[in-house]
Design an enzyme around this catalytic site. Structure first.
Site, short mmCIF file in Angstrom:
data_model
loop_
_atom_site.label_atom_id
_atom_site.label_comp_id
_atom_site.label_asym_id
_atom_site.label_seq_id
_atom_site.Cartn_x
_atom_site.Cartn_y
_atom_site.Cartn_z
N ASP A 173 0.79 -1.26 -0.15
CA ASP A 173 0.08 0.14 0.09
C ASP A 173 0.76 1.32 0.04
OD1 ASP A 173 -2.10 1.95 0.78
OD2 ASP A 173 -3.20 0.34 1.32
N SER A 176 -17.02 -3.45 -10.34
CA SER A 176 -18.16 -2.50 -10.25
C SER A 176 -19.24 -2.53 -10.69
CB SER A 176 -17.71 -1.19 -10.00
OG SER A 176 -18.56 -0.34 -9.63
N TYR A 217 -13.95 6.73 -14.12
CA TYR A 217 -13.74 5.64 -13.23
C TYR A 217 -14.34 4.57 -13.72
CZ TYR A 217 -14.94 2.69 -9.39
OH TYR A 217 -15.06 1.47 -8.37
N LYS A 255 -12.93 0.57 -15.01
CA LYS A 255 -13.35 -0.74 -14.54
C LYS A 255 -13.79 -1.63 -15.48
CE LYS A 255 -12.55 -0.19 -10.15
NZ LYS A 255 -11.33 -0.61 -9.63
N PHE A 287 -21.50 -4.21 -5.58
CA PHE A 287 -22.47 -3.56 -5.40
C PHE A 287 -21.94 -2.44 -4.36
CE2 PHE A 287 -25.66 -4.37 -8.30
CZ PHE A 287 -25.14 -5.46 -9.06
N ARG A 296 -29.16 14.13 -7.78
CA ARG A 296 -27.78 14.27 -8.37
C ARG A 296 -27.52 13.85 -9.61
NH1 ARG A 296 -23.41 10.72 -4.54
NH2 ARG A 296 -24.22 9.11 -5.58
C1 WQD Z 1 -26.05 5.73 -2.79
C2 WQD Z 1 -27.43 6.28 -3.00
C3 WQD Z 1 -27.41 8.69 -3.88
C4 WQD Z 1 -25.07 10.67 -0.63
C5 WQD Z 1 -21.05 4.35 -5.62
C6 WQD Z 1 -19.80 4.49 -6.43
C7 WQD Z 1 -19.89 3.53 -7.48
C8 WQD Z 1 -19.95 2.14 -7.12
C9 WQD Z 1 -21.22 2.07 -6.26
C10 WQD Z 1 -17.83 1.18 -6.58
C11 WQD Z 1 -27.72 7.45 -4.24
C12 WQD Z 1 -27.70 8.91 -2.43
C13 WQD Z 1 -25.92 9.84 -1.64
C14 WQD Z 1 -25.89 11.65 -0.24
C15 WQD Z 1 -27.85 10.83 -1.04
N1 WQD Z 1 -19.15 1.64 -6.44
N2 WQD Z 1 -27.06 9.93 -1.54
N3 WQD Z 1 -27.29 11.91 -0.17
O1 WQD Z 1 -24.18 6.31 -6.19
O2 WQD Z 1 -24.44 3.95 -5.92
O3 WQD Z 1 -22.15 5.14 -6.24
O4 WQD Z 1 -21.14 3.05 -5.15
O5 WQD Z 1 -17.42 0.94 -7.72
O6 WQD Z 1 -18.82 3.80 -8.52
O7 WQD Z 1 -19.69 5.80 -6.63
O8 WQD Z 1 -23.36 5.30 -4.24
O9 WQD Z 1 -23.48 5.85 -1.68
O10 WQD Z 1 -22.71 7.70 -3.54
O11 WQD Z 1 -25.10 6.85 -3.11
O12 WQD Z 1 -29.12 10.95 -1.08
O13 WQD Z 1 -25.31 12.66 0.70
O14 WQD Z 1 -27.64 7.81 -1.90
O15 WQD Z 1 -28.06 9.72 -4.59
O16 WQD Z 1 -28.99 7.13 -4.53
P1 WQD Z 1 -23.74 5.13 -5.50
P2 WQD Z 1 -23.32 6.50 -3.26
#
Ligand code: WQD
Length: 336
Positions: A32, A125, A150, A154, A179, A295
């Site tokens: 790391d 991912s 990003y 992947k 997930f 978002r």
């Molecule tokens: C989850 C939900 C937001 C923050 C991430 C990675 C992606 C993949 C999967 C790795 C969404 C909502 C979030 C906040 C909110 N992982 N939210 N308020 O978008 O699924 O993506 O995980 O490779 O690349 O980016 O995860 O945790 O950002 O969001 O309402 O302040 O929570 O809109 O619906 P996401 P997340």
């Protein structure tokens, strides 16, 4: 006992995987560069495991040093976590992402090939499915054009691995399509350490509950979902870590030249509002939140088809969302 190189072994998923490897009688060897992790994690891992853990502070792209580690440690498998993972940042700094996530993978695969390291597990991912056409998402679902550099790294990583395995006569590889990993070790010795303001939901939730953030904004409640907020498949990081151990053991027990992709999720879909409600219930903490605008780029709804993970690896998730939220909260309380 088999020695497994864990790149990015001090990171969120890497550190939990190190513990699960030890629990399954492997010997993990961490490399790391600590650009997105904390040196303290090593001591905590050793405390949790009750044993010293071989670790090297270095970059994966430092080929000479990496080559020495593979030789000295007599590595038989690699779990490759070392990569950048912030979607928004990748849009601003694409070369940073292509260099680390793609060139870094190519470098390590060249070494693995030359040194005949047989088994390779890659962090992929669910982001590669984009907005899926059908739910739950199976591994045969269409891979959508990536929405960020990003996501692109992947997809490229998966393609590179597939081609490398096809051309090799000694290598096996699996891409695990994660997930949404959340939670922490129940000991609260290791967990997620987001850099600055968290982009992900659960660290934002726990930081808000801890009073470090004023208010959580729910990004939209007008989606075509059960309650209007987006739906995801949240998986406990320990379950995810165990999937890597199962993946290695699957590769070891099969002949070389296997390449496959496997979803790692729970098969359950949870909306943002459901997650908030459950967090409040299991922690007794009231969350200050409001509904805000959508978002950009958010997936509306996704969750994993989990049959392949069960059939191929003998793996299914064991922990509940409540477990994950309790563990995330316990971990957060150690940070304040
Ligand atoms: C989850 C939900 C937001 C923050 C991430 C990675 C992606 C993949 C999967 C790795 C969404 C909502 C979030 C906040 C909110 N992982 N939210 N308020 O978008 O699924 O993506 O995980 O490779 O690349 O980016 O995860 O945790 O950002 O969001 O309402 O302040 O929570 O809109 O619906 P996401 P997340």
């Amino acid at each position: 006992m088999k020695k497994i190189l864990v790149t990015g072994g001090a990171g969120f998923i890497g550190s939990h995987t190190v513990i699960e490897l030890i629990n399954a009688a492997y010997i993990p060897v961490i490399i790391d560069n600590f650009t997105n992790s904390d040196r303290k994690v090593i001591k905590r891992l050793e405390k949790l495991a009750g044993t010293p853990i071989a670790n090297y502070e270095q970059d994966c792209q430092d080929i000479e040093k990496l080559s020495d580690v593979i030789d000295t440690e007599n590595i038989t498998g690699i779990v490759h976590f070392a990569a950048y993972k912030q979607v928004e940042e990748s849009v601003s700094y694409p070369l940073k992402y292509y260099s680390n996530n793609v060139s870094g993978l190519i470098d390590i695969l060249k070494l693995a090939n030359n040194k005949r390291v047989r088994n390779f597990v890659f962090s992929s991912s669910c982001t590669i499915y984009g907005n899926p056409d059908q739910l739950p998402v199976t591994e045969d679902s269409v891979v959508k054009p990536p929405e960020s550099p990003y996501g692109s790294t992947k997809q490229m990583g998966e393609n590179i691995l597939k081609d490398v395995v096809k051309a090799s006569n000694s290598m096996n590889a699996l891409s695990l399509r994660y997930f949404n990993p959340i939670g922490a070790h129940p000991s609260a010795l290791i967990g997620e350490l987001p850099n600055g303001v968290p982009a992900n939901l659960v660290p934002f939730v726990t930081q808000t509950a801890a009073g470090l953030r004023n208010k959580l904004v729910v990004y939209g409640n007008d989606y075509p979902t059960k309650d209007g907020s987006c739906e995801r498949d949240y998986i406990h990081v320990i379950d995810l870590a165990k999937a890597h151990v199962k993946a290695l053991s699957y590769l070891e027990t099969n002949k070389p030249r296997i390449y496959d992709v496997v979803n790692i999720g729970t098969g359950r879909s949870t909306s943002v509002l459901e997650l908030i409600k459950l967090f409040e219930e299991v922690t007794g903490k009231k969350l200050n939140y409001e509904i805000g605008p959508r978002r950009s780029g958010d997936i509306i709804s996704t969750y994993a088809a989990v049959n392949k993970a069960k059939d191929l690896l003998g793996w299914t998730s064991q922990k509940s969302l409540a477990d994950a939220l309790k563990d995330a909260w316990r971990w957060q309380q150690t940070l304040v």
